[in-house]
Design a protein around this motif. Structure first.
Motif, PDB file in Angstrom:
ATOM      1  N   ASN A  53       0.817  -1.204   0.000  1.00  0.00           N
ATOM      2  CA  ASN A  53       0.000   0.000   0.000  1.00  0.00           C
ATOM      3  C   ASN A  53       0.856   1.261   0.000  1.00  0.00           C
ATOM      4  O   ASN A  53       1.907   1.323   0.642  1.00  0.00           O
ATOM      5  CB  ASN A  53      -0.926   0.020   1.224  1.00  0.00           C
ATOM      6  CG  ASN A  53      -2.067  -0.961   1.090  1.00  0.00           C
ATOM      7  OD1 ASN A  53      -2.631  -1.121   0.015  1.00  0.00           O
ATOM      8  ND2 ASN A  53      -2.413  -1.637   2.179  1.00  0.00           N
ATOM      9  N   ARG A 135      -1.532 -10.162   1.658  1.00  0.00           N
ATOM     10  CA  ARG A 135      -1.693  -9.417   2.912  1.00  0.00           C
ATOM     11  C   ARG A 135      -2.140  -7.982   2.628  1.00  0.00           C
ATOM     12  O   ARG A 135      -2.988  -7.437   3.346  1.00  0.00           O
ATOM     13  CB  ARG A 135      -0.379  -9.440   3.701  1.00  0.00           C
ATOM     14  CG  ARG A 135      -0.141 -10.761   4.421  1.00  0.00           C
ATOM     15  CD  ARG A 135       1.082 -10.701   5.310  1.00  0.00           C
ATOM     16  NE  ARG A 135       2.303 -10.870   4.517  1.00  0.00           N
ATOM     17  CZ  ARG A 135       2.838 -12.046   4.248  1.00  0.00           C
ATOM     18  NH1 ARG A 135       2.262 -13.161   4.670  1.00  0.00           N
ATOM     19  NH2 ARG A 135       3.962 -12.128   3.539  1.00  0.00           N
ATOM     20  N   THR A 136      -1.584  -7.386   1.575  1.00  0.00           N
ATOM     21  CA  THR A 136      -2.030  -6.050   1.167  1.00  0.00           C
ATOM     22  C   THR A 136      -3.495  -6.075   0.769  1.00  0.00           C
ATOM     23  O   THR A 136      -4.278  -5.202   1.154  1.00  0.00           O
ATOM     24  CB  THR A 136      -1.176  -5.546  -0.011  1.00  0.00           C
ATOM     25  OG1 THR A 136       0.188  -5.414   0.415  1.00  0.00           O
ATOM     26  CG2 THR A 136      -1.685  -4.202  -0.514  1.00  0.00           C
ATOM     27  N   THR A 139      -5.804  -6.399   3.748  1.00  0.00           N
ATOM     28  CA  THR A 139      -5.899  -5.123   4.460  1.00  0.00           C
ATOM     29  C   THR A 139      -6.887  -4.191   3.781  1.00  0.00           C
ATOM     30  O   THR A 139      -7.703  -3.527   4.431  1.00  0.00           O
ATOM     31  CB  THR A 139      -4.519  -4.447   4.533  1.00  0.00           C
ATOM     32  OG1 THR A 139      -3.609  -5.316   5.217  1.00  0.00           O
ATOM     33  CG2 THR A 139      -4.600  -3.116   5.271  1.00  0.00           C
ATOM     34  N   GLN A 143     -10.456  -2.799   5.175  1.00  0.00           N
ATOM     35  CA  GLN A 143     -10.459  -1.353   5.419  1.00  0.00           C
ATOM     36  C   GLN A 143     -11.845  -0.724   5.482  1.00  0.00           C
ATOM     37  O   GLN A 143     -12.156   0.012   6.418  1.00  0.00           O
ATOM     38  CB  GLN A 143      -9.604  -0.666   4.348  1.00  0.00           C
ATOM     39  CG  GLN A 143      -9.323   0.801   4.600  1.00  0.00           C
ATOM     40  CD  GLN A 143      -8.476   1.394   3.478  1.00  0.00           C
ATOM     41  OE1 GLN A 143      -8.850   1.343   2.312  1.00  0.00           O
ATOM     42  NE2 GLN A 143      -7.329   1.928   3.833  1.00  0.00           N
ATOM     43  N   ALA A 400      -7.158 -11.629   9.119  1.00  0.00           N
ATOM     44  CA  ALA A 400      -7.098 -10.167   9.031  1.00  0.00           C
ATOM     45  C   ALA A 400      -6.660  -9.549  10.345  1.00  0.00           C
ATOM     46  O   ALA A 400      -5.883  -8.592  10.369  1.00  0.00           O
ATOM     47  CB  ALA A 400      -8.457  -9.613   8.600  1.00  0.00           C
ATOM     48  N   LEU A 403      -3.053  -9.283  10.860  1.00  0.00           N
ATOM     49  CA  LEU A 403      -2.330  -8.258  10.103  1.00  0.00           C
ATOM     50  C   LEU A 403      -2.284  -6.944  10.844  1.00  0.00           C
ATOM     51  O   LEU A 403      -1.503  -6.056  10.485  1.00  0.00           O
ATOM     52  CB  LEU A 403      -3.010  -8.041   8.745  1.00  0.00           C
ATOM     53  CG  LEU A 403      -3.111  -9.254   7.825  1.00  0.00           C
ATOM     54  CD1 LEU A 403      -3.884  -8.904   6.577  1.00  0.00           C
ATOM     55  CD2 LEU A 403      -1.724  -9.756   7.469  1.00  0.00           C
ATOM     56  N   ALA A 404      -3.160  -6.783  11.866  1.00  0.00           N
ATOM     57  CA  ALA A 404      -3.243  -5.502  12.562  1.00  0.00           C
ATOM     58  C   ALA A 404      -1.986  -5.251  13.386  1.00  0.00           C
ATOM     59  O   ALA A 404      -1.347  -6.161  13.863  1.00  0.00           O
ATOM     60  CB  ALA A 404      -4.464  -5.504  13.465  1.00  0.00           C
TER      61      ALA A 404
END
Length: 404
Positions: A53, A135-136, A139, A143, A400, A403-404
């Motif tokens: 990102n 992973r991107t 995210t 979002q 998810a 990933l935070a």
């Protein structure tokens, strides 16, 4: 069927009492979400071909005013509060039944997109998509879903909002503004060093409930043109003071590398913008309603509203459907899509990619809009399907959260 015939058909089926202005405002706010994400969200491509990102705002700080226009969640929450308050007051059954129906309608599309991504991600990995790209992508998919969670909470508060609106009118939203201002003072003021970082999370509920409460007050007839002018002027003045005197970040969305953000959680600048937007929406209601008497303009509004949650949940998938294959073909350097958003050429190229993203979203929506419809229950097959969807959605949620 031609577009003109379709527009005429939609017009003929529209009840005379339909509030076209409110539907138009909701459609405008909805479309601003993908437009904002597609314009202000970019990628960089690493040596192994993975996407990461990035944001053009990191290079072009002067684009921040674009985010003022595209950040229309204040309008969305205003309209949400208005519609929910009217629906709640006109309900035929109990408040519990009413709330259950609203929450189910919001939750089904979220389960659908997360379950689908629980399948898509491992398949894409087996086909050679880099893990960092996945992973991107995860995210980006998650979002916009935070919004659904917040909206579920404020919707559950509709009975309270209606009672406060009937008693206090538009002033029912004032304590919410005060709460956000207090938290902002604590986290940005002279005692900021001694304040825990989690304190900012206290702004999430009042920051977004503010416009929703205004919508409930509008629905019960307690915000007229005079109140709308006060909101418009007061919100604009507060916005200017926060920006020019107190030096709040100019962007309404997060910028990589910046220590402060206005959006997650919402700052007082977001509330000021929501106030100004709400005032403008109330003042323009009659004019928008007259404009949408034209069948050619009304038809797309109806289509967007019928696919509201689909647009919200799947628009980032549409962007990824263009970017991920592009990153895997040839050099993978596709201007405006997989190249760094650090030049004017990228901005021009990204604008040219917008129709492609919109077309991909339409194609995806044709297959995924079914998640907005009530799911079948009772039969053994339906129960098994619903259970599988739930398990897949839970699996993606665990991924998810990691990933935070």
């Amino acid at each position: 069927m031609s577009l003109a015939a379709l527009a005429a058909r939609i017009e003929s089926r529209t009840p005379a009492h339909r509030d076209r202005a409110v539907d138009g405002l909701r459609a405008l706010a909805l479309l601003a979400v993908p437009a904002g994400h597609w314009l202000l969200g970019g990628f960089t491509r690493s040596g192994d071909g993975a996407l990461h990102n990035a944001s053009p705002l990191s290079t072009f700080a002067g684009l921040a005013p674009v985010s003022w226009v595209l950040q229309m969640l204040g309008v969305f929450f205003l309209v949400g509060g208005y519609v929910s308050a009217l629906s709640y007051r006109r309900r035929a059954g109990s408040a519990r039944v009413w709330l259950g129906g609203r929450l189910a309608r919001l939750g089904r599309p979220v389960l659908g997109v997360t379950a689908a991504w629980a399948v898509l991600a491992p398949v894409a990995y087996l086909l050679g998509v880099p893990g960092d790209t996945l992973r991107t992508g995860a995210t980006l998919v998650v979002q916009p879903l935070w919004f659904v969670g917040v909206y579920l909470v404020v919707t559950a508060l509709t009975p309270v909002c209606v009672r406060l609106a009937e008693r206090l009118g538009g002033w029912a939203a004032a304590p919410l503004l005060g709460a956000v201002a207090t938290v902002d003072f604590l986290r940005y003021g002279p005692y900021a060093d001694s304040v825990p970082s989690w304190l900012s999370l206290l702004n999430i509920l009042p920051g977004w409930l503010f416009a929703y409460q205004l919508g409930a007050s509008w629905a019960v007839g307690r915000i007229g043109r005079r109140g709308a002018r006060f909101l418009l002027v007061g919100g604009a003045v507060l916005f200017a003071v926060l920006l020019l005197v107190l030096h709040y970040p100019a962007s309404m969305v997060g910028v990589p590398g910046e220590a402060r953000t206005n959006s997650h959680p919402p700052s007082l600048l977001v509330v000021a913008l929501a106030a100004a937007q709400s005032g403008a929406a109330v003042l323009l209601r009659e004019r928008i309603g007259r404009l949408l008497r034209r069948p050619a303009l009304w038809a797309p509004v109806v289509v967007v509203n019928l696919s509201a949650m689909t647009i919200l949940c799947w628009h980032q998938t549409a962007l990824l459907a263009a970017a991920v294959p592009a990153s895997l073909v040839g050099s993978g350097a596709v201007p405006g899509l997989t190249t760094a958003p650090d030049s004017l050429g990228w901005i021009v190229a990204r604008v040219l990619w917008l129709p492609v993203c919109a077309g991909l979203l339409v194609l995806i929506a044709r297959r995924t809009r079914r998640f907005e419809a009530p799911w079948r229950r009772g039969t053994r097959a339906a129960k098994a399907r619903n259970a599988v969807v739930g398990v897949l959605a839970a699996g993606f949620a665990v991924f998810a959260l990691g990933l935070a």
